[in-house]
Design a protein around this motif. Structure first.
Motif, PDB file in Angstrom:
ATOM      1  N   ALA A 295       0.655  -1.088  -0.140  1.00  0.00           N
ATOM      2  CA  ALA A 295       0.145   0.385  -0.074  1.00  0.00           C
ATOM      3  C   ALA A 295       1.074   1.293  -0.277  1.00  0.00           C
ATOM      4  O   ALA A 295       0.353   2.427  -0.882  1.00  0.00           O
ATOM      5  CB  ALA A 295      -0.501   0.094   1.168  1.00  0.00           C
ATOM      6  N   GLU A 296       1.689   1.223   0.873  1.00  0.00           N
ATOM      7  CA  GLU A 296       3.291   2.287   0.975  1.00  0.00           C
ATOM      8  C   GLU A 296       3.412   2.043  -0.024  1.00  0.00           C
ATOM      9  O   GLU A 296       3.413   3.568  -0.683  1.00  0.00           O
ATOM     10  CB  GLU A 296       3.688   2.459   1.807  1.00  0.00           C
ATOM     11  CG  GLU A 296       3.176   2.235   3.116  1.00  0.00           C
ATOM     12  CD  GLU A 296       4.333   2.132   4.384  1.00  0.00           C
ATOM     13  OE1 GLU A 296       5.057   1.932   3.833  1.00  0.00           O
ATOM     14  OE2 GLU A 296       4.006   2.138   5.316  1.00  0.00           O
ATOM     15  N   LEU A 297       3.917   1.017  -1.332  1.00  0.00           N
ATOM     16  CA  LEU A 297       4.303   1.434  -3.067  1.00  0.00           C
ATOM     17  C   LEU A 297       3.280   2.569  -3.777  1.00  0.00           C
ATOM     18  O   LEU A 297       3.898   2.588  -4.447  1.00  0.00           O
ATOM     19  CB  LEU A 297       4.879  -0.052  -3.132  1.00  0.00           C
ATOM     20  CG  LEU A 297       5.549   0.328  -3.998  1.00  0.00           C
ATOM     21  CD1 LEU A 297       6.534   1.189  -4.336  1.00  0.00           C
ATOM     22  CD2 LEU A 297       6.447  -1.223  -4.585  1.00  0.00           C
ATOM     23  N   GLU A 298       2.160   2.124  -3.862  1.00  0.00           N
ATOM     24  CA  GLU A 298       0.584   2.127  -4.326  1.00  0.00           C
ATOM     25  C   GLU A 298       0.989   3.654  -3.792  1.00  0.00           C
ATOM     26  O   GLU A 298       0.596   4.411  -5.150  1.00  0.00           O
ATOM     27  CB  GLU A 298      -0.268   1.427  -4.232  1.00  0.00           C
ATOM     28  CG  GLU A 298       0.131   0.091  -4.744  1.00  0.00           C
ATOM     29  CD  GLU A 298      -1.196  -0.969  -4.474  1.00  0.00           C
ATOM     30  OE1 GLU A 298      -1.618   0.136  -3.572  1.00  0.00           O
ATOM     31  OE2 GLU A 298      -1.052  -2.112  -5.272  1.00  0.00           O
ATOM     32  N   LEU A 299       0.598   4.511  -2.709  1.00  0.00           N
ATOM     33  CA  LEU A 299       0.728   5.900  -2.870  1.00  0.00           C
ATOM     34  C   LEU A 299       1.566   6.758  -3.042  1.00  0.00           C
ATOM     35  O   LEU A 299       1.512   7.324  -3.164  1.00  0.00           O
ATOM     36  CB  LEU A 299       0.789   5.735  -1.148  1.00  0.00           C
ATOM     37  CG  LEU A 299       0.745   6.891  -0.327  1.00  0.00           C
ATOM     38  CD1 LEU A 299      -1.160   7.849  -0.953  1.00  0.00           C
ATOM     39  CD2 LEU A 299       0.412   6.945   1.514  1.00  0.00           C
ATOM     40  N   ALA A 300       3.145   6.444  -2.792  1.00  0.00           N
ATOM     41  CA  ALA A 300       4.124   7.067  -3.388  1.00  0.00           C
ATOM     42  C   ALA A 300       4.375   7.203  -5.169  1.00  0.00           C
ATOM     43  O   ALA A 300       4.210   8.071  -5.515  1.00  0.00           O
ATOM     44  CB  ALA A 300       5.675   6.227  -2.919  1.00  0.00           C
ATOM     45  N   GLN A 301       3.688   5.665  -5.359  1.00  0.00           N
ATOM     46  CA  GLN A 301       3.839   6.407  -7.113  1.00  0.00           C
ATOM     47  C   GLN A 301       2.604   6.815  -7.626  1.00  0.00           C
ATOM     48  O   GLN A 301       2.521   7.561  -8.545  1.00  0.00           O
ATOM     49  CB  GLN A 301       3.000   4.581  -7.751  1.00  0.00           C
ATOM     50  CG  GLN A 301       2.900   4.242  -8.813  1.00  0.00           C
ATOM     51  CD  GLN A 301       4.556   4.501 -10.234  1.00  0.00           C
ATOM     52  OE1 GLN A 301       5.818   4.406  -8.871  1.00  0.00           O
ATOM     53  NE2 GLN A 301       4.067   5.194 -10.611  1.00  0.00           N
ATOM     54  N   LEU A 302       1.156   6.791  -6.464  1.00  0.00           N
ATOM     55  CA  LEU A 302       0.956   7.836  -6.684  1.00  0.00           C
ATOM     56  C   LEU A 302       0.580   9.061  -6.419  1.00  0.00           C
ATOM     57  O   LEU A 302       0.203   9.805  -7.406  1.00  0.00           O
ATOM     58  CB  LEU A 302      -1.077   7.481  -5.872  1.00  0.00           C
ATOM     59  CG  LEU A 302      -2.251   8.517  -6.237  1.00  0.00           C
ATOM     60  CD1 LEU A 302      -2.319   8.547  -7.888  1.00  0.00           C
ATOM     61  CD2 LEU A 302      -3.281   7.569  -5.395  1.00  0.00           C
ATOM     62  N   LYS A 303       1.207   9.681  -5.801  1.00  0.00           N
ATOM     63  CA  LYS A 303       2.002  10.740  -5.557  1.00  0.00           C
ATOM     64  C   LYS A 303       2.642  11.075  -6.406  1.00  0.00           C
ATOM     65  O   LYS A 303       3.002  12.254  -6.853  1.00  0.00           O
ATOM     66  CB  LYS A 303       2.421  11.275  -3.917  1.00  0.00           C
ATOM     67  CG  LYS A 303       2.036  10.684  -2.769  1.00  0.00           C
ATOM     68  CD  LYS A 303       2.862  11.346  -1.100  1.00  0.00           C
ATOM     69  CE  LYS A 303       1.791  10.975  -0.127  1.00  0.00           C
ATOM     70  NZ  LYS A 303       2.936  10.886   1.366  1.00  0.00           N
TER      71      LYS A 303
END
Length: 740
Positions: A295-303
């Motif tokens: 989830a943290e990886l996906e959030l960083a990618q989204l940002k």
């Protein structure tokens, strides 16, 4: 990923921890001599109806079956012990319908250790060798186990382990602690089975006190009339009240030990449950940690994607569209952050649960340790209580040995016992008046056949019973010995004739040479016939082939009671190796009329081919070989020279290359044999060259691969010469020797 093959193209070997079952049939050679077809048929039936079902039921597998040997593997030590007990019980029922001398009695050895597994699922390693050695220490029809098996199963398996002491085994550096395995049963049931009676609750107190004596002393008094006076006095010193008190103390201690064992089992169950809970918690924690990281990886990618789009749209005029786009992006970012926060909280909760489960497991392990200590203390208290209330009595075997010493048997008494046993079908392999291991084994077998304790030592009653049963054979033996004593003494002329002393090993020996008993390579069996002279001899095969592992010959050398056996072979592929060929060496011993030798793969058993001995014929003095040629000196002494063969007029492919053999012989009584280091092209594939001189005639014999060729020549006192054509190769050959 790494390749499954090692350097050089070899398949990588695997290692694993396994419980190994090694079994071997006792008396296999005797059974095969008594009836090969019958024995083979019964072995096949036992494998199909007993071994395979028992091993499959225990979750194991048969690794290899060779002749009378079986090798099996289990992933569980408890399952291996249970399967071994099941097999021996089935074999006991199978043997009930057979005569004593035809019963199939397997020795089973158990060991737990690490093995190497190849691509064919064959197992190797020190653990296999140790299991094979332990099997040799088991009783026929019994089970022997290592300390590793006992430590892993004594709390779980439904059996008892009887200490068999520490033993030294060939090719095993450390001493082996051996335990004999028996199915667990009540004390009264074991005694009833041994004594052949059924104990009831209404039995007299006399029976109960007798049971107490048996329980505490470690034996039973079925033959007290044959024991020494010291043993009887020790038993009579106990009063009925003392024996009753011993029984009460033993029952109380057994009850306490049973309660402690139950508590230990409960503690073990709790420890196992807590361990399983901790394992599940660790799995949940790891899953939560992986989900949070994702989830943290996906959030960083989204940002990163949002920021990139903002920079790309910085120059657009439609501000309302930009504002709407940013609002959607911010909503998506808040949602991703909320999911990441939820996953972090779930991970923290899983970590706390794992810590709690670990603490619970530690407490369960501590409780299990306490329960185990209490159980061991209870068992020690039970043994101490039993020891206080009754004196230690000698074991049954010690009692029987003391009784036999009291008989004061002389050499004649012992010889008559051997003759009686042999006449009744218990072959002692001689009647030299020495009760060695073979005679002791036959005494034990006779006792077992009469449903008596198999101690290997005779009491007064058993001695009388043996002599009475074999009265006819003993009478015949006495007559034969008396007739031999009546033979006139040998005259001086006949006494001068050379003869082998009684202890000489010279003569013809026959038997078997078997390899492949541990499943490490292709098995085979040879039947050598070795004629020994001066304690050594060699037997040659007709030809080397894959069926006999390319065997060229077997040599036997005897030094006192020590035996060394050497098997010479060809190199792989069927061609003769240059120089000395590969050799396999066995070591063993001489036992009366038997030669026994083995290593961890092969076994050889030879028995003397006894010919009837006839008294010497008294006649005129025998003339020597040179009476008709008084001018010729004796050929005895050192001779040097050559044996050579030419190529002839045809091709080398048809007749072989020429060769020269350098000879260095010392003739004794007119004959000698020179042996090569090994057959090769340089010596015409020869094993040996034999020279024999009689008067002025010289006979030469060369033994090669699958052939034996002879030449005839002359002896003139200074030289030995022979020339002729070898029929097998059609080559012209010459021998020339001169005195050295």
């Amino acid at each position: 990923m790494s390749s499954p093959t090692a350097e050089g193209g070899r398949t990588a070997r695997r290692r694993r921890l396994s419980a190994i079952v090694q079994a071997d049939l006792s008396g296999y050679v005797r059974l095969m001599e008594g009836g090969e077809d019958r024995t083979v048929s019964r072995l096949k039936s036992v494998r199909a109806e007993i071994w395979l079902p028992a091993v499959d039921a225990g979750g194991g597998r048969i690794v290899n079956i060779v002749g009378d040997s079986v090798l099996a593997e289990f992933s569980s030590a408890v399952a291996a012990v249970a399967a071994a007990i099941d097999i021996q019980e089935r074999m006991a029922r199978f043997n009930q319908a057979l005569d004593e001398e035809q019963r199939l009695m397997f020795r089973i050895g158990l060991h737990l250790g690490e093995v190497i597994v190849d691509e064919t699922e064959t197992i190797f390693g020190d653990a296999v060798n140790v299991a094979s050695r332990i099997q040799l220490m088991a009783e026929p029809g019994g089970i022997a186990a290592s300390r590793e098996i006992r430590d892993a199963t004594h709390l779980l398996a439904d059996c008892t382990f009887v200490d068999g002491g520490r033993h030294r085994a060939r090719h095993v550096r450390r001493p082996l602690q051996i335990y004999h395995v028996h199915r667990r049963e009540s004390v009264s049931g074991a005694l009833a089975r041994k004594m052949g009676v059924t104990l009831r609750r209404s039995a007299l107190w006399g029976t109960i006190t007798a049971v107490a004596v048996l329980l505490v002393g470690g034996g039973y008094l079925a033959f007290t009339t044959n024991l020494t006076a010291a043993v009887s006095t020790a038993a009579l010193t106990l009063s009925a009240e003392q024996l009753e008190q011993a029984l009460v103390e033993r029952r109380r201690a057994d009850a306490l030990a049973a309660e402690k064992r139950q508590l230990e089992a409960q503690a073990r169950q709790r420890a196992d449950a807590e361990a399983e809970a901790k394992r599940r918690a660790d799995v949940e924690l790891e899953n939560a940690r992986q989900a949070r990281q994702k989830a943290e990886l996906e959030l960083a990618q989204l940002k990163a994607d949002i920021e990139a789009r903002r920079r790309a749209e910085g120059g657009r005029d439609d501000q309302s569209a930009v504002i709407a786009q940013r609002a959607a992006e911010e909503a998506a970012q808040r949602k991703a952050e909320a999911e990441a926060t939820s996953l972090r909280e779930a991970e923290e909760a899983a970590a706390k649960k794992a810590e709690a489960d670990a603490a619970n497991k530690q407490q369960a392990d501590q409780a299990l340790a306490v329960a185990t200590d209490r159980r061991e203390q209870a068992e020690a208290d039970a043994r101490a209580a039993a020891a206080k209330t009754a004196p230690a009595l000698p074991t049954l075997k010690e009692q029987a040995e003391a009784a036999e010493r009291g008989l004061r048997l002389d050499a004649t008494d012992r010889r008559r016992l051997q003759v009686a046993l042999t006449s009744l079908g218990f072959d002692t392999r001689g009647d030299d008046g020495v009760l060695g291991p073979r005679s002791r084994e036959m005494i034990a077998n006779w006792q077992k056949a009469r449903n008596q304790p198999s101690t290997g030592f005779v009491t007064k009653a058993q001695q009388q019973a043996l002599l009475q049963d074999a009265a006819a054979a003993l009478s015949k033996d006495d007559e034969q010995r008396k007739a031999k004593q009546d033979i006139p003494p040998v005259t001086e002329a006949s006494a001068a004739l050379p003869a082998n002393p009684p202890e000489s090993t010279d003569g013809l020996w026959r038997g078997t040479y078997e390899c492949g008993r541990n499943g490490n390579f292709k098995p085979f069996t040879l039947k050598p016939e070795v004629r020994l002279k001066a304690g050594s001899g060699t037997w040659y095969t007709a030809y080397a082939s894959s069926g006999n592992d390319n065997t060229l010959g077997i040599s036997v050398a005897i030094d006192g009671t020590k035996v060394r056996v050497t098997r010479r072979t060809m190199s792989s592929g069927g061609s003769i190796a240059s120089g000395a060929p590969p050799e396999t060496t066995l070591f063993g011993w001489l036992e009366s009329n038997a030669i026994l030798a083995s290593n961890n793969k092969c076994t050889m058993v030879l028995e003397r081919d006894v010919a009837p001995v006839r008294p010497p014929v008294v006649s005129q003095p025998i003339p020597t070989a040179y009476d008709n040629h008084p001018s010729l000196p004796s050929p005895d002494g050192l001779w040097r020279g050559t044996y050579k063969c030419d190529q002839g007029l045809v091709t080398v492919r048809q007749r072989g290359a020429p060769f020269v053999i350098d000879l260095n012989l010392r003739l004794t009584n007119g004959s000698a044999t020179w042996r090569t280091a090994g057959p090769s092209e340089t010596n015409g594939y020869s094993f040996d060259v034999a020279v024999s001189v009689i008067r002025d005639i010289a006979n030469i014999a060369r033994t090669g691969l699958g052939s034996r060729v002879t030449l005839t020549g002359r002896y003139d006192g200074a030289t030995i010469s022979a020339t002729g054509k070898e029929r097998s190769s059609d080559r012209d050959c010459t021998l020339a020797l001169t005195r050295s």
